[in-house]
Write an enzyme that holds these catalytic residues in place. Structure first.
Site, short mmCIF file in Angstrom:
data_model
loop_
_atom_site.label_atom_id
_atom_site.label_comp_id
_atom_site.label_asym_id
_atom_site.label_seq_id
_atom_site.Cartn_x
_atom_site.Cartn_y
_atom_site.Cartn_z
N PHE A 1 0.81 -1.22 0.00
CA PHE A 1 0.00 0.00 0.00
C PHE A 1 0.84 1.27 0.00
O PHE A 1 2.06 1.22 0.12
CB PHE A 1 -1.05 0.01 1.10
CG PHE A 1 -0.60 -0.21 2.53
CD1 PHE A 1 0.70 0.00 2.92
CD2 PHE A 1 -1.53 -0.61 3.48
CE1 PHE A 1 1.09 -0.17 4.23
CE2 PHE A 1 -1.15 -0.81 4.80
CZ PHE A 1 0.16 -0.58 5.17
N GLU A 2 0.15 2.40 -0.21
CA GLU A 2 0.79 3.71 -0.46
C GLU A 2 1.70 3.64 -1.69
O GLU A 2 2.76 4.28 -1.74
CB GLU A 2 1.59 4.20 0.76
CG GLU A 2 0.74 4.49 1.97
CD GLU A 2 -0.12 5.72 1.84
OE1 GLU A 2 -0.08 6.38 0.78
OE2 GLU A 2 -0.85 6.02 2.79
N GLY A 3 1.30 2.86 -2.67
CA GLY A 3 2.12 2.63 -3.86
C GLY A 3 3.00 1.41 -3.66
O GLY A 3 3.81 1.37 -2.73
#
Length: 384
Positions: free
Chosen positions: A364-366
């Site tokens: 997550f968060e890229g």
């Protein structure tokens, strides 16, 4: 295993000591039961809010803590070392406050920001969709202005929302037009009529805080809750992501530190062939590599945070910190399971949970593949 931290002020040292005390008293005793039962820790975020830990990186004039980002991240690391799900939700709340703080009008900030930064209202970040994860520009959830212009009608599905169904507000990104400049941002109340949530995802880790999809069935959001101008949504979303990536880097470092501490404690107690297992060179070197990885992760996120605090560009450094810290967490937690041997594979010891928690932080968060893309693009020169 205490971390010897270098903090910029005595006030920051006192704040970190407070965070450790709260984490030891409120988080550590509850984490195992809630994670095992997959139950939400009701009231815990209110406790963190009253202690001033949910708005640390924002100015005091708006109800925040007025702390440098490097201090906030070290507090986040301490929380994550006790309970990763709570730390990640804290990071997401901080991320969800950014659109209003950075792009809201003075009237909007005065109306909503203090309650958010003081932790009286907990936030979620609603950007991703089932078909639009890393490719945020392909959002399809629609926001159509009503005929009288007083509201927007939201229709569509959002996905992967931390605190979904529990948050008091969501920083929501929805399409108001075509193309990259056709996305807008809204501060949407969690209790909006026509908004419903799916069952919590059945996750590998971070089970105490729900991650859900959200279904917007023609729900009305007042026009004065649009943050920024129409079409500014992607600019707003992306402006927050570098800081959010540093939050995940700090969380990952906290999980890695917890795994290292557990492994070192076990290696100092367990004996084989008449010696502590830490005295066997093969295992001692493994622990040394784990310690070096944790130190490197911490140093990398702090370097990026200090650049942010100085007002310098930090996008590439934030991606590097997220990449290095989360990869380190995955390696360190896996090695911690190895140090404990068969015991590490059981739920009687926390290292198996740390390993499960570390995996999502590479996603997550890229994803870490996206972080490599961001870093590589930052190396491209425009000289001819």
């Amino acid at each position: 295993m205490d971390v010897d931290r270098l903090l910029p002020t005595p006030e920051a040292a006192d704040l970190l000591a407070l965070a450790r005390e709260i984490a030891d008293k409120e988080l550590a005793p509850r984490v195992d039961a809630h994670e095992a039962a997959e139950t939400y820790p009701e009231g815990l975020f209110a406790t963190l809010g009253r202690a001033g830990l949910l708005g640390l990186a924002y100015p005091e004039e708006h109800g925040g803590g007025g702390q440098p980002y490097e201090v906030y991240l070290q507090v986040l690391e301490e929380l994550a070392a006790r309970w990763a799900a709570v730390a990640v939700a804290t990071s997401v709340h901080t991320l969800a406050c950014h659109p209003l703080y950075a792009f809201g009008t003075a009237e909007q900030k005065e109306r909503w920001l203090p309650g958010m930064l003081e932790g009286r209202r907990i936030g979620g970040y609603s950007l991703s969709e089932p078909q639009a994860g890393s490719d945020a520009a392909s959002l399809s959830c629609k926001a159509e202005a009503t005929a009288d212009g007083t509201a927007y009608r939201i229709t569509g599905t959002k996905a992967w929302i931390t605190h979904g169904g529990k948050a008091d507000f969501y920083s929501l990104f929805a399409r108001t037009g075509a193309g990259n400049r056709g996305v807008s941002c809204f501060l949407a109340p969690g209790a909006t009529e026509g908004l419903s949530f799916g069952k919590p995802e059945r996750k590998m880790g971070l089970q105490a805080v729900p991650t859900t999809s959200a279904y917007w069935d023609g729900a009305l959001v007042d026009a004065d809750r649009r943050i920024g101008s129409e079409g500014q949504g992607l600019q707003i979303a992306f402006s927050a992501l570098d800081s959010g990536r540093l939050g995940i880097a700090a969380c990952a470092t906290g999980v890695a530190q917890a795994a290292l501490s557990a492994a070192v404690a076990y290696a100092n107690e367990r004996t084989t062939f008449g010696r502590k297992i830490i005295d066997h060179q093969g295992l001692g070197f493994l622990l040394a590599d784990m310690a070096a990885a944790v130190d490197a992760a911490r140093a990398t996120y702090l370097d990026a945070a200090r650049r942010r605090d100085l007002g310098r560009p930090f996008s590439r450094q934030a991606s590097a910190a997220k990449l290095i810290a989360t990869d380190a967490a995955m390696k360190v937690t896996t090695d911690a399971v190895q140090v404990l041997g068969g015991y590490g594979y059981t739920r009687d010891f926390p290292v198996e949970r740390y390993m499960r928690e570390a995996k999502i932080m590479q996603i997550f968060e890229g994803t870490n593949q996206i972080q490599r893309l961001v870093i590589s693009r930052g190396l491209i020169t425009t000289e001819k």
